[in-house]
Write a protein that holds these residues in place. Sequence first.
Motif, PDB file in Angstrom:
ATOM      1  N   UNK A  13       0.875  -1.164   0.000  1.00 60.21           N
ATOM      2  CA  UNK A  13       0.000   0.000   0.000  1.00 60.21           C
ATOM      3  C   UNK A  13       0.915   1.219   0.000  1.00 60.21           C
ATOM      4  N   UNK A  14       0.804   2.050  -1.025  1.00 57.72           N
ATOM      5  CA  UNK A  14       1.699   3.184  -1.161  1.00 57.72           C
ATOM      6  C   UNK A  14       1.107   4.427  -0.509  1.00 57.72           C
ATOM      7  N   UNK A  15       1.939   5.109   0.280  1.00 56.91           N
ATOM      8  CA  UNK A  15       1.537   6.336   0.957  1.00 56.91           C
ATOM      9  C   UNK A  15       2.580   7.400   0.630  1.00 56.91           C
ATOM     10  N   UNK A  16       2.143   8.503   0.067  1.00 57.56           N
ATOM     11  CA  UNK A  16       3.064   9.596  -0.268  1.00 57.56           C
ATOM     12  C   UNK A  16       3.341  10.437   0.973  1.00 57.56           C
ATOM     13  N   UNK A  17       4.603  10.755   1.188  1.00 55.72           N
ATOM     14  CA  UNK A  17       5.014  11.593   2.312  1.00 55.72           C
ATOM     15  C   UNK A  17       5.619  12.877   1.795  1.00 55.72           C
ATOM     16  N   UNK A  18       5.505  13.912   2.590  1.00 53.83           N
ATOM     17  CA  UNK A  18       6.100  15.203   2.235  1.00 53.83           C
ATOM     18  C   UNK A  18       7.481  15.309   2.869  1.00 53.83           C
ATOM     19  N   UNK A  19       8.345  14.371   2.518  1.00 51.74           N
ATOM     20  CA  UNK A  19       9.720  14.412   2.998  1.00 51.74           C
ATOM     21  C   UNK A  19      10.090  13.222   3.850  1.00 51.74           C
ATOM     22  N   UNK A  21      11.634  13.155   6.866  1.00 48.17           N
ATOM     23  CA  UNK A  21      11.456  13.218   8.323  1.00 48.17           C
ATOM     24  C   UNK A  21      10.070  12.749   8.773  1.00 48.17           C
ATOM     25  N   UNK A  22       8.981  13.174   8.123  1.00 52.23           N
ATOM     26  CA  UNK A  22       7.678  12.625   8.517  1.00 52.23           C
ATOM     27  C   UNK A  22       7.613  11.106   8.320  1.00 52.23           C
ATOM     28  N   UNK A  23       8.229  10.620   7.256  1.00 52.88           N
ATOM     29  CA  UNK A  23       8.273   9.182   7.019  1.00 52.88           C
ATOM     30  C   UNK A  23       9.040   8.489   8.142  1.00 52.88           C
ATOM     31  N   UNK A  24      10.174   9.038   8.523  1.00 55.25           N
ATOM     32  CA  UNK A  24      10.980   8.466   9.597  1.00 55.25           C
ATOM     33  C   UNK A  24      10.210   8.441  10.912  1.00 55.25           C
ATOM     34  N   UNK A  25       9.494   9.510  11.203  1.00 56.46           N
ATOM     35  CA  UNK A  25       8.695   9.571  12.429  1.00 56.46           C
ATOM     36  C   UNK A  25       7.660   8.444  12.454  1.00 56.46           C
ATOM     37  N   UNK A  26       6.952   8.255  11.351  1.00 58.43           N
ATOM     38  CA  UNK A  26       5.944   7.193  11.291  1.00 58.43           C
ATOM     39  C   UNK A  26       6.571   5.808  11.307  1.00 58.43           C
ATOM     40  N   UNK A  27       7.731   5.661  10.704  1.00 58.93           N
ATOM     41  CA  UNK A  27       8.435   4.378  10.711  1.00 58.93           C
ATOM     42  C   UNK A  27       8.870   4.026  12.135  1.00 58.93           C
ATOM     43  N   UNK A  29       7.569   5.165  14.834  1.00 64.20           N
ATOM     44  CA  UNK A  29       6.384   5.042  15.669  1.00 64.20           C
ATOM     45  C   UNK A  29       5.509   3.853  15.301  1.00 64.20           C
ATOM     46  N   UNK A  30       6.017   2.970  14.443  1.00 62.15           N
ATOM     47  CA  UNK A  30       5.292   1.769  14.011  1.00 62.15           C
ATOM     48  C   UNK A  30       3.966   2.088  13.323  1.00 62.15           C
ATOM     49  N   UNK A  31       3.869   3.262  12.707  1.00 62.37           N
ATOM     50  CA  UNK A  31       2.673   3.608  11.938  1.00 62.37           C
ATOM     51  C   UNK A  31       2.730   2.988  10.548  1.00 62.37           C
ATOM     52  N   UNK A  32       3.958   2.748  10.071  1.00 64.90           N
ATOM     53  CA  UNK A  32       4.181   2.094   8.781  1.00 64.90           C
ATOM     54  C   UNK A  32       5.264   1.039   8.968  1.00 64.90           C
ATOM     55  N   UNK A  33       5.305   0.086   8.056  1.00 68.51           N
ATOM     56  CA  UNK A  33       6.270  -1.006   8.186  1.00 68.51           C
ATOM     57  C   UNK A  33       7.547  -0.820   7.400  1.00 68.51           C
ATOM     58  N   UNK A  34       7.501   0.027   6.382  1.00 69.10           N
ATOM     59  CA  UNK A  34       8.676   0.223   5.536  1.00 69.10           C
ATOM     60  C   UNK A  34       8.549   1.543   4.798  1.00 69.10           C
ATOM     61  N   UNK A  35       9.661   2.022   4.301  1.00 65.29           N
ATOM     62  CA  UNK A  35       9.657   3.251   3.536  1.00 65.29           C
ATOM     63  C   UNK A  35      10.913   3.370   2.705  1.00 65.29           C
ATOM     64  N   UNK A  36      10.860   4.274   1.766  1.00 62.97           N
ATOM     65  CA  UNK A  36      12.029   4.551   0.924  1.00 62.97           C
ATOM     66  C   UNK A  36      12.297   6.045   0.992  1.00 62.97           C
ATOM     67  N   UNK A  37      13.551   6.379   1.303  1.00 58.42           N
ATOM     68  CA  UNK A  37      13.966   7.771   1.339  1.00 58.42           C
ATOM     69  C   UNK A  37      15.475   7.826   1.169  1.00 58.42           C
ATOM     70  N   UNK A  38      16.052   8.968   1.381  1.00 61.96           N
ATOM     71  CA  UNK A  38      17.487   9.181   1.224  1.00 61.96           C
ATOM     72  C   UNK A  38      18.234   8.540   2.392  1.00 61.96           C
TER      73      UNK A  38
END
Length: 156
Positions: A13-19, A21-27, A29-38
């Motif tokens: 399930x793809x969720x767009x993030x505005x950067x 840091x918000x992705x890292x916070x949710x990762x 905080x166990x709000x998401x299971x995985x992410x791709x960023x720098x």
Amino acid sequence: MHRLRQVSGVDLQLVAYKGGQPLLTDLMGNQIGAGISVVSDYLVQHRAGRVRIIATGSPKRSALAPDIPTLVESGYPDLYGVSSIGFFVRGGTPQPLVAQLSMEITDVLRTPDVRTRLLEMGAEPVGGTPEEFRRLVLSERSRWAPVAKAANVRVE
């Protein structure tokens, strides 16, 4: 992430993030299971054991994290991205000025202070000719256009 879903066959399930840091916070905080960023955005947390970087999406291992394999090494030979920052000038700029700017920018990228700082931020300074950069931009555009279209990505 859409390309990862395409080549791996995993239903994500793809969720767009505005950067990053918000992705890292949710990762964290166990709000998401995985992410791709720098990679550079996550190294501190990775080294502290708060998140785990399992692979990088660059064609070769990052100088910042040579211990982390790439997705290519992990069995996905077509799953890599080239992130680049370039300098652009207005169309019609005289060629001698373009050549001079290119040379000076490349010289600056070779200075130890600039090089070190860019490497710390996760960027590997390359430099090159305007034509080399043009070819890279066109190549990446043609490579990623079908992925963007399939993902229904629109430029805003």
